[in-house]
Design an enzyme around this catalytic site. Structure first.
Site, PDB file in Angstrom:
ATOM      1  N   ARG A  30       0.835  -1.205   0.000  1.00 15.89           N
ATOM      2  CA  ARG A  30       0.000   0.000   0.000  1.00 15.89           C
ATOM      3  C   ARG A  30       0.868   1.253   0.000  1.00 15.89           C
ATOM      4  O   ARG A  30       1.876   1.333   0.721  1.00 15.89           O
ATOM      5  CB  ARG A  30      -0.931   0.010   1.218  1.00 15.89           C
ATOM      6  CG  ARG A  30      -1.975  -1.068   1.120  1.00 15.89           C
ATOM      7  CD  ARG A  30      -3.056  -0.932   2.180  1.00 15.89           C
ATOM      8  NE  ARG A  30      -3.857  -2.139   2.216  1.00 15.89           N
ATOM      9  CZ  ARG A  30      -4.816  -2.424   1.342  1.00 15.89           C
ATOM     10  NH1 ARG A  30      -5.119  -1.554   0.397  1.00 15.89           N
ATOM     11  NH2 ARG A  30      -5.483  -3.556   1.425  1.00 15.89           N
ATOM     12  N   ASP A  31       0.448   2.228  -0.818  1.00 13.73           N
ATOM     13  CA  ASP A  31       1.152   3.501  -0.894  1.00 13.73           C
ATOM     14  C   ASP A  31       1.032   4.234   0.435  1.00 13.73           C
ATOM     15  O   ASP A  31      -0.022   4.240   1.073  1.00 13.73           O
ATOM     16  CB  ASP A  31       0.560   4.347  -2.025  1.00 13.73           C
ATOM     17  CG  ASP A  31       1.446   5.522  -2.390  1.00 13.73           C
ATOM     18  OD1 ASP A  31       2.021   5.518  -3.490  1.00 13.73           O
ATOM     19  OD2 ASP A  31       1.561   6.468  -1.565  1.00 13.73           O
ATOM     20  N   ILE A  32       2.114   4.865   0.850  1.00 17.98           N
ATOM     21  CA  ILE A  32       2.145   5.562   2.136  1.00 17.98           C
ATOM     22  C   ILE A  32       1.297   6.842   2.111  1.00 17.98           C
ATOM     23  O   ILE A  32       0.882   7.335   3.164  1.00 17.98           O
ATOM     24  CB  ILE A  32       3.609   5.868   2.519  1.00 17.98           C
ATOM     25  CG1 ILE A  32       3.779   6.014   4.022  1.00 17.98           C
ATOM     26  CG2 ILE A  32       4.149   7.073   1.779  1.00 17.98           C
ATOM     27  CD1 ILE A  32       5.225   5.993   4.476  1.00 17.98           C
ATOM     28  N   ASN A  88       4.594   6.618 -13.511  1.00 22.23           N
ATOM     29  CA  ASN A  88       5.223   7.920 -13.725  1.00 22.23           C
ATOM     30  C   ASN A  88       6.672   7.700 -14.158  1.00 22.23           C
ATOM     31  O   ASN A  88       7.359   6.826 -13.639  1.00 22.23           O
ATOM     32  CB  ASN A  88       5.186   8.746 -12.444  1.00 22.23           C
ATOM     33  CG  ASN A  88       3.780   9.144 -12.053  1.00 22.23           C
ATOM     34  OD1 ASN A  88       2.950   9.442 -12.915  1.00 22.23           O
ATOM     35  ND2 ASN A  88       3.487   9.145 -10.769  1.00 22.23           N
ATOM     36  N   GLU A  96       8.981  10.160  -8.318  1.00 23.15           N
ATOM     37  CA  GLU A  96       9.709  10.499  -7.085  1.00 23.15           C
ATOM     38  C   GLU A  96      10.705   9.400  -6.706  1.00 23.15           C
ATOM     39  O   GLU A  96      11.784   9.694  -6.201  1.00 23.15           O
ATOM     40  CB  GLU A  96       8.729  10.667  -5.917  1.00 23.15           C
ATOM     41  CG  GLU A  96       7.825  11.881  -6.025  1.00 23.15           C
ATOM     42  CD  GLU A  96       6.738  11.863  -4.953  1.00 23.15           C
ATOM     43  OE1 GLU A  96       6.884  11.131  -3.951  1.00 23.15           O
ATOM     44  OE2 GLU A  96       5.744  12.573  -5.145  1.00 23.15           O
ATOM     45  N   VAL A  97      10.296   8.152  -6.894  1.00 21.24           N
ATOM     46  CA  VAL A  97      11.134   7.018  -6.472  1.00 21.24           C
ATOM     47  C   VAL A  97      11.642   6.307  -7.726  1.00 21.24           C
ATOM     48  O   VAL A  97      10.837   5.833  -8.543  1.00 21.24           O
ATOM     49  CB  VAL A  97      10.341   6.046  -5.577  1.00 21.24           C
ATOM     50  CG1 VAL A  97      11.225   4.876  -5.166  1.00 21.24           C
ATOM     51  CG2 VAL A  97       9.791   6.759  -4.344  1.00 21.24           C
ATOM     52  N   HIS A 101       7.570   1.436 -10.627  1.00 17.70           N
ATOM     53  CA  HIS A 101       6.397   1.013  -9.872  1.00 17.70           C
ATOM     54  C   HIS A 101       5.139   1.380 -10.624  1.00 17.70           C
ATOM     55  O   HIS A 101       5.078   2.407 -11.291  1.00 17.70           O
ATOM     56  CB  HIS A 101       6.376   1.629  -8.463  1.00 17.70           C
ATOM     57  CG  HIS A 101       6.612   3.105  -8.431  1.00 17.70           C
ATOM     58  ND1 HIS A 101       7.858   3.661  -8.587  1.00 17.70           N
ATOM     59  CD2 HIS A 101       5.763   4.145  -8.272  1.00 17.70           C
ATOM     60  CE1 HIS A 101       7.765   4.981  -8.517  1.00 17.70           C
ATOM     61  NE2 HIS A 101       6.500   5.296  -8.338  1.00 17.70           N
ATOM     62  N   MET A 102       4.161   0.510 -10.493  1.00 18.38           N
ATOM     63  CA  MET A 102       2.845   0.734 -11.080  1.00 18.38           C
ATOM     64  C   MET A 102       1.891   1.090  -9.949  1.00 18.38           C
ATOM     65  O   MET A 102       1.762   0.342  -8.980  1.00 18.38           O
ATOM     66  CB  MET A 102       2.396  -0.549 -11.780  1.00 18.38           C
ATOM     67  CG  MET A 102       1.012  -0.507 -12.355  1.00 18.38           C
ATOM     68  SD  MET A 102       0.574  -2.159 -12.975  1.00 18.38           S
ATOM     69  CE  MET A 102       1.456  -2.162 -14.525  1.00 18.38           C
ATOM     70  N   HIS A 103       1.262   2.254 -10.042  1.00 16.67           N
ATOM     71  CA  HIS A 103       0.232   2.625  -9.070  1.00 16.67           C
ATOM     72  C   HIS A 103      -1.073   1.945  -9.492  1.00 16.67           C
ATOM     73  O   HIS A 103      -1.494   2.077 -10.648  1.00 16.67           O
ATOM     74  CB  HIS A 103      -0.020   4.134  -9.074  1.00 16.67           C
ATOM     75  CG  HIS A 103       1.128   4.983  -8.634  1.00 16.67           C
ATOM     76  ND1 HIS A 103       1.182   5.581  -7.396  1.00 16.67           N
ATOM     77  CD2 HIS A 103       2.256   5.371  -9.278  1.00 16.67           C
ATOM     78  CE1 HIS A 103       2.293   6.305  -7.295  1.00 16.67           C
ATOM     79  NE2 HIS A 103       2.962   6.194  -8.426  1.00 16.67           N
TER      80      HIS A 103
HETATM   81  P1  DGP Z   1       5.968   8.342  -7.957  1.00 16.14           P
HETATM   82  O1  DGP Z   1       5.673   9.814  -7.954  1.00 16.14           O
HETATM   83  O2  DGP Z   1       5.246   7.647  -9.090  1.00 16.14           O
HETATM   84  O3  DGP Z   1       7.431   8.045  -7.923  1.00 16.14           O
HETATM   85  O4  DGP Z   1       5.295   7.759  -6.632  1.00 16.14           O
HETATM   86  C1  DGP Z   1       6.007   7.340  -5.516  1.00 16.14           C
HETATM   87  C2  DGP Z   1       4.987   6.860  -4.508  1.00 16.14           C
HETATM   88  O5  DGP Z   1       5.681   6.117  -3.516  1.00 16.14           O
HETATM   89  C3  DGP Z   1       4.254   7.970  -3.768  1.00 16.14           C
HETATM   90  O6  DGP Z   1       2.844   7.839  -4.050  1.00 16.14           O
HETATM   91  C4  DGP Z   1       4.522   7.726  -2.299  1.00 16.14           C
HETATM   92  C5  DGP Z   1       5.067   6.321  -2.275  1.00 16.14           C
HETATM   93  N1  DGP Z   1       6.089   6.101  -1.271  1.00 16.14           N
HETATM   94  C6  DGP Z   1       7.261   6.774  -1.142  1.00 16.14           C
HETATM   95  N2  DGP Z   1       7.988   6.297  -0.119  1.00 16.14           N
HETATM   96  C7  DGP Z   1       7.267   5.261   0.396  1.00 16.14           C
HETATM   97  C8  DGP Z   1       7.493   4.346   1.461  1.00 16.14           C
HETATM   98  O7  DGP Z   1       8.506   4.379   2.167  1.00 16.14           O
HETATM   99  N3  DGP Z   1       6.524   3.427   1.700  1.00 16.14           N
HETATM  100  C9  DGP Z   1       5.391   3.351   0.942  1.00 16.14           C
HETATM  101  N4  DGP Z   1       4.498   2.403   1.247  1.00 16.14           N
HETATM  102  N5  DGP Z   1       5.143   4.187  -0.082  1.00 16.14           N
HETATM  103  C10 DGP Z   1       6.064   5.138  -0.345  1.00 16.14           C
END
Ligand code: DGP
Length: 123
Positions: A30-32, A88, A96-97, A101-103
């Site tokens: 799950r996204d944080i 993204n 960001e990361v 990753h696929m949302h």
């Molecule tokens: P993007 O902008 O597509 O790179 O989205 C990165 C997503 O990753 C953002 O929605 C928040 C999520 N995220 C960042 N750090 C963490 C983490 O430590 N744990 C979790 N579960 N999600 C994270």
């Protein structure tokens, strides 16, 4: 070897995350910062920095990411109502990361696909 990422640490269970699925190729958690009632990230277990770094050798893991997203959508009860899959890429894509990753986002009507930044136009 690619640099470590926050997501590879989640894959290895070195830092906590709400992991909803894991197998030999992918992990989903799950996204944080959830953007909707269901917001899960599906990531390759090995680091691919970005969609622009994908190669032919990555085809098996990319297929698995889609199959796992469909499975999770069914499990979360949003397969019938629908959802959105987002990848993204790079600066303009607001990535960001730098671990592909696929949302998987759903559980409410999501509206138009793009929210344009203020003052911007498509041209
Ligand atoms: P993007 O902008 O597509 O790179 O989205 C990165 C997503 O990753 C953002 O929605 C928040 C999520 N995220 C960042 N750090 C963490 C983490 O430590 N744990 C979790 N579960 N999600 C994270």
């Amino acid at each position: 070897m690619a640099a470590d990422t926050i997501f590879s640490r989640i894959v290895r269970r070195e830092i906590p995350a709400d992991i909803v699925y894991q197998d030999d190729l992918v992990t989903a958690f799950r996204d944080i910062e959830p953007a909707a009632p269901t917001h899960v990230l599906v990531v390759p277990n090995h680091i691919i920095a970005s969609a622009r770094d994908v190669t032919d050798a990555d085809e098996p893991v990319l297929g698995r990411m889609f199959a796992v997203a469909a499975r999770i959508a069914r499990e979360q009860g949003i397969a019938e109502t629908g959802y959105r899959l987002i990848v993204n890429c790079g600066e303009d894509g607001c990535q960001e990361v730098y671990h592909l990753h696929m949302h998987l986002i759903g559980g409410r009507p999501l509206g138009p696909m793009l929210a344009a930044p203020r003052g911007s136009s498509a041209h």
